[in-house]
Write a protein that holds these residues in place. Structure first.
Motif, PDB file in Angstrom:
ATOM      1  N   UNK A 138     -33.794   3.395 -14.851  1.00 59.57           N
ATOM      2  CA  UNK A 138     -33.296   2.202 -15.530  1.00 59.57           C
ATOM      3  C   UNK A 138     -31.804   2.171 -15.736  1.00 59.57           C
ATOM      4  N   UNK A 139     -31.057   3.052 -15.050  1.00 52.80           N
ATOM      5  CA  UNK A 139     -29.600   3.045 -15.194  1.00 52.80           C
ATOM      6  C   UNK A 139     -29.051   1.774 -14.543  1.00 52.80           C
ATOM      7  N   UNK A 140     -28.531   0.866 -15.352  1.00 47.77           N
ATOM      8  CA  UNK A 140     -28.122  -0.453 -14.871  1.00 47.77           C
ATOM      9  C   UNK A 140     -27.073  -0.369 -13.773  1.00 47.77           C
ATOM     10  N   UNK A 141     -26.020   0.412 -13.987  1.00 57.14           N
ATOM     11  CA  UNK A 141     -24.959   0.490 -12.984  1.00 57.14           C
ATOM     12  C   UNK A 141     -25.433   1.116 -11.682  1.00 57.14           C
ATOM     13  N   UNK A 142     -26.364   2.045 -11.780  1.00 59.60           N
ATOM     14  CA  UNK A 142     -26.922   2.637 -10.565  1.00 59.60           C
ATOM     15  C   UNK A 142     -27.723   1.592  -9.797  1.00 59.60           C
ATOM     16  N   UNK A 169     -34.235  -5.277 -10.434  1.00 60.48           N
ATOM     17  CA  UNK A 169     -34.318  -4.423 -11.620  1.00 60.48           C
ATOM     18  C   UNK A 169     -33.117  -4.653 -12.536  1.00 60.48           C
ATOM     19  N   UNK A 170     -31.934  -4.767 -11.951  1.00 61.83           N
ATOM     20  CA  UNK A 170     -30.733  -5.017 -12.753  1.00 61.83           C
ATOM     21  C   UNK A 170     -30.740  -6.432 -13.320  1.00 61.83           C
ATOM     22  N   UNK A 175     -28.282  -8.546 -16.071  1.00 63.84           N
ATOM     23  CA  UNK A 175     -26.969  -8.480 -15.432  1.00 63.84           C
ATOM     24  C   UNK A 175     -26.733  -9.724 -14.588  1.00 63.84           C
ATOM     25  N   UNK A 176     -25.686 -10.464 -14.888  1.00 67.11           N
ATOM     26  CA  UNK A 176     -25.453 -11.748 -14.213  1.00 67.11           C
ATOM     27  C   UNK A 176     -25.069 -11.582 -12.741  1.00 67.11           C
ATOM     28  N   UNK A 177     -24.356 -10.512 -12.427  1.00 70.23           N
ATOM     29  CA  UNK A 177     -23.991 -10.306 -11.016  1.00 70.23           C
ATOM     30  C   UNK A 177     -25.230 -10.047 -10.174  1.00 70.23           C
TER      31      UNK A 177
END
Length: 299
Positions: A138-142, A169-170, A175-177
């Protein structure tokens, strides 16, 4: 008789060995202090505080904290060889933290293998392995990085199907991007089954969070009839939001709609928005602007 005068010799100064006084504050308190420095934007001071932890406290816990800090900044400049501590030790403790399942350490380790810090050479296979490990936790940046790297073929072999998985998942984390990128994959059927409904769903979520590119693309969906009945008023709504934030294509599109009469006969607005786009170097806007000005002068 020769008299010998004895001269008292000065005893040499004996210096006591310097003993480093350990920081006796609890580790959690020291970590909290370092986090406070980081929050205040004092990144170098925060790094030093995290690094000092490795000397006075439980190494594993300290290096885990340092690995997590470093993963938040992705800046290897903070990982200099200080006080004789070799690069390998920093790397080894980061590996141990990653192997224990700390997702921030896994994310940072993936970056290290990608950028060859500590390792001496780039290892994209190991980098991908650790990015996936962190992303699965669940690491968002990953998740976001995997989505982008696999979508555009940066460092790793292009795989839009897997990219869509991580973008989703992000996106589900808000996460908008990722929401924007996922929306575009559905729009063109890249790595997923083409679906204007799903595309517009994610584009709208991103646009509502202020993603300017999503605002423009959602407006274009209404303009082109992608998943919607053509609706120029809705196009205007989303183009205007993006145009006011400086999106040059939205400015041109809005000006062109006014110029062509799709939003009524309003050459003044056409000149306004074509002018803004032209100022930013939009070539088509530059060509249409004189025509719009001519129509305005004739009114």
């Amino acid at each position: 008789t020769l008299q010998v005068t004895q001269v008292a010799t000065k005893k040499p100064t004996v210096y006591s060995p310097i003993v480093r006084t350990p920081n006796l504050k609890p580790v959690k308190e020291q970590i909290a202090n370092a986090l406070a420095l980081e929050k205040d934007g004092k990144i170098k001071e925060a790094f030093r505080a995290f690094y000092e932890l490795t000397k006075d406290s439980d190494k594993e816990q300290a290096w885990q904290a340092l690995a997590e800090f470093s993963s938040r900044h992705e800046n290897s400049d903070y990982w200099n060889d200080r006080d004789g501590r070799p690069y390998e030790e920093a790397h080894n403790w980061t590996v141990k933290a990653a192997e224990k399942g700390i997702r921030n350490a896994q994310y940072w380790l993936a970056f290290l293998f990608r950028s060859h810090t500590f390792t001496g050479k780039k290892d994209y296979a190991k980098s991908l392995y650790w990015y996936r490990k962190a992303a699965k936790q669940g690491h968002l940046n990953a998740q976001l990085y995997l989505g982008s790297a696999l979508n555009y073929g940066e460092y790793f072999k292009e795989d839009k199907a897997e990219a869509s998985k991580w973008y989703e998942q992000a996106a589900l984390q808000g996460n908008d991007r990722a929401q924007y990128e996922l929306g575009m994959l559905y729009r063109y059927g890249s790595g997923v089954d083409k679906s204007y409904d799903k595309s517009n769903k994610w584009l709208k979520k991103a646009a509502e969070q202020g993603n300017v590119e999503a605002m423009y693309k959602l407006g274009s969906s209404y303009y082109l009839g992608y998943g919607f009945k053509k609706d120029y008023n809705q196009t205007k709504l989303w183009y205007l939001k993006a145009a006011e934030k400086g999106h040059v294509d939205a400015q041109y599109g809005l000006g062109q709609m006014y110029f062509s009469g799709l939003l009524g006969n309003n050459p003044k607005e056409a000149v306004k928005w074509l002018g803004k786009a032209a100022t930013q170097g939009h070539e088509k806007a530059k060509r249409f602007l004189p025509l719009a000005k001519n129509i305005l002068q004739q009114k």
